[in-house]
Motif scaffolding. Structure first.
Motif, PDB file in Angstrom:
ATOM      1  N   VAL A   1      83.910  90.223  60.096  1.00 32.24           N
ATOM      2  CA  VAL A   1      82.714  91.303  60.451  1.00 32.24           C
ATOM      3  C   VAL A   1      83.703  91.985  62.002  1.00 32.24           C
ATOM      4  O   VAL A   1      83.737  93.211  62.139  1.00 32.24           O
ATOM      5  CB  VAL A   1      81.252  90.213  61.163  1.00 32.24           C
ATOM      6  N   GLN A   2      84.016  91.221  62.919  1.00 30.69           N
ATOM      7  CA  GLN A   2      84.447  91.761  64.124  1.00 30.69           C
ATOM      8  C   GLN A   2      85.304  92.913  63.374  1.00 30.69           C
ATOM      9  O   GLN A   2      85.914  93.691  64.334  1.00 30.69           O
ATOM     10  CB  GLN A   2      85.934  90.930  65.099  1.00 30.69           C
TER      11      GLN A   2
ATOM     12  N   LEU B   1      84.413  95.937  62.108  1.00 30.52           N
ATOM     13  CA  LEU B   1      83.214  96.134  63.336  1.00 30.52           C
ATOM     14  C   LEU B   1      84.791  97.357  64.293  1.00 30.52           C
ATOM     15  O   LEU B   1      84.528  98.587  64.202  1.00 30.52           O
ATOM     16  CB  LEU B   1      82.848  95.564  64.347  1.00 30.52           C
ATOM     17  N   LEU B   2      85.531  96.632  63.798  1.00 32.22           N
ATOM     18  CA  LEU B   2      86.495  97.591  64.982  1.00 32.22           C
ATOM     19  C   LEU B   2      87.109  98.652  64.144  1.00 32.22           C
ATOM     20  O   LEU B   2      88.684  98.709  64.838  1.00 32.22           O
ATOM     21  CB  LEU B   2      87.543  96.422  66.201  1.00 32.22           C
ATOM     22  N   ALA B   3      87.768  98.218  63.233  1.00 32.01           N
ATOM     23  CA  ALA B   3      88.236  98.884  62.150  1.00 32.01           C
ATOM     24  C   ALA B   3      88.617 100.406  62.453  1.00 32.01           C
ATOM     25  O   ALA B   3      90.492 100.857  62.241  1.00 32.01           O
ATOM     26  CB  ALA B   3      87.902  98.671  60.469  1.00 32.01           C
ATOM     27  N   PRO B   4      87.870 100.770  62.574  1.00 29.06           N
ATOM     28  CA  PRO B   4      88.594 103.019  63.094  1.00 29.06           C
ATOM     29  C   PRO B   4      88.729 102.437  64.658  1.00 29.06           C
ATOM     30  O   PRO B   4      89.524 103.736  65.215  1.00 29.06           O
ATOM     31  CB  PRO B   4      86.867 103.068  63.707  1.00 29.06           C
ATOM     32  N   LEU B   5      89.541 101.503  64.923  1.00 33.01           N
ATOM     33  CA  LEU B   5      90.057 102.139  66.607  1.00 33.01           C
ATOM     34  C   LEU B   5      91.336 100.990  66.172  1.00 33.01           C
ATOM     35  O   LEU B   5      91.757  99.728  65.943  1.00 33.01           O
ATOM     36  CB  LEU B   5      88.639 101.001  67.638  1.00 33.01           C
TER      37      LEU B   5
END
Lengths: 156, 156
Positions: free
Chosen positions: B128-129, B132-136
DNA sequence: GACCAACATTGGTCCGGCCAACATTGGATG
DNA sequence: CATCCAATGTTGGCCGGACCAATGTTGGTC
């Protein structure tokens, strides 16, 4: 939950594998944001809550609308729109009148008192923004917001 | 609420004065985080939820503890600790036995099956982490997390 | 005229965080 | 020692926000 967490939890003792995870940090940021908002509304909003603010904002920006439109526009459930409007109607912030062309539909308009209330709520909410972002430098605030947008807007 | 917002709301039409505020963005980030976690747990965690994960993590890290200690350590309410442990005890992930020196107290230990479950949950949560942070970018992720910490840890 | 979709409303559900009351037990204090 | 108080585990409930289902009504369609 890594997301649903206590509002008053002291992070002094949180298991490491939990407290370093981004989802956990996000939940804590949210908790702080919620707490600040709740406190500010409680103190100054005279019984109005976020629902009302969002409805007033929608009406102010998009003009008169049916309740179904408000629901779609704000993402608030139809039934909750009904409830919120009823409360605001009682305070004279909003007016409901039947659409002459579609009897089943209500046309909702914001009143002058409603606009004033909206401005007051604006101030309250602005104060919370400042408080929330206080630990960050101005440059950091921009970055933080921008990254938040990126993360939030990723289409699930 | 500027914080409590719909989980499935399309931000295409959100009043401007709402959608640009940090508290709103925070709430949307949280909503995305929650949704990802809920989906992942639903799909792979076999009925376990965040409560259980946090309890297992606490037990693994700090060793056997009383329920009151677990409550204080994790910030989970005593009554919810009771419930969560009962569920996990039924699955053999955890053992409860009375403290010989303090009859009113339970000593809770994590079992081998509990450790295995914890590792499985670790993987789920890690996934999940990443999502969640995929766009960054990697650099952005570090910044985002650090800023989140700053904002969250500001003592109210 | 029959059917279906949209609307407003009522009255729920669910879930997480939280609190209150309780019986039990241990420690502290007189 | 007797008394009071604090801690513990448990049960049961509250509350607020998001959500959903059923209803009565109305309008449009075929």
């Amino acid at each position: 939950m890594l997301s649903g967490m206590p509002m008053r939890h002291q992070p002094d003792r949180t298991p490491d594998r939990v407290k370093d995870r981004p989802t956990w940090i996000v939940s804590r940021v949210f908790a702080r944001s919620s707490a600040l908002l709740a406190a500010a509304f409680e103190a100054h909003a005279d019984g109005l809550r976020g629902y009302h603010y969002r409805l007033l904002a929608a009406l102010e920006q998009w003009g008169a609308a049916s309740q179904a439109d408000l629901s779609r526009g704000t993402g608030i459930d139809r039934s909750d729109v009904t409830g919120g409007l009823t409360e605001m109607e009682g305070r004279g912030l909003v007016e409901r009148r039947p659409d002459p062309e579609h009897k089943r539909r209500n046309i909702v308009t914001i009143t002058e008192a409603g606009r004033e209330a909206l401005l007051r709520l604006d101030d309250i909410v602005d104060g919370v923004q400042a408080e929330l972002l206080a630990p960050l430098s101005p440059a950091q605030r921009k970055q933080f917001i921008e990254m938040g947008r990126l993360v939030a807007d990723r289409r699930a």
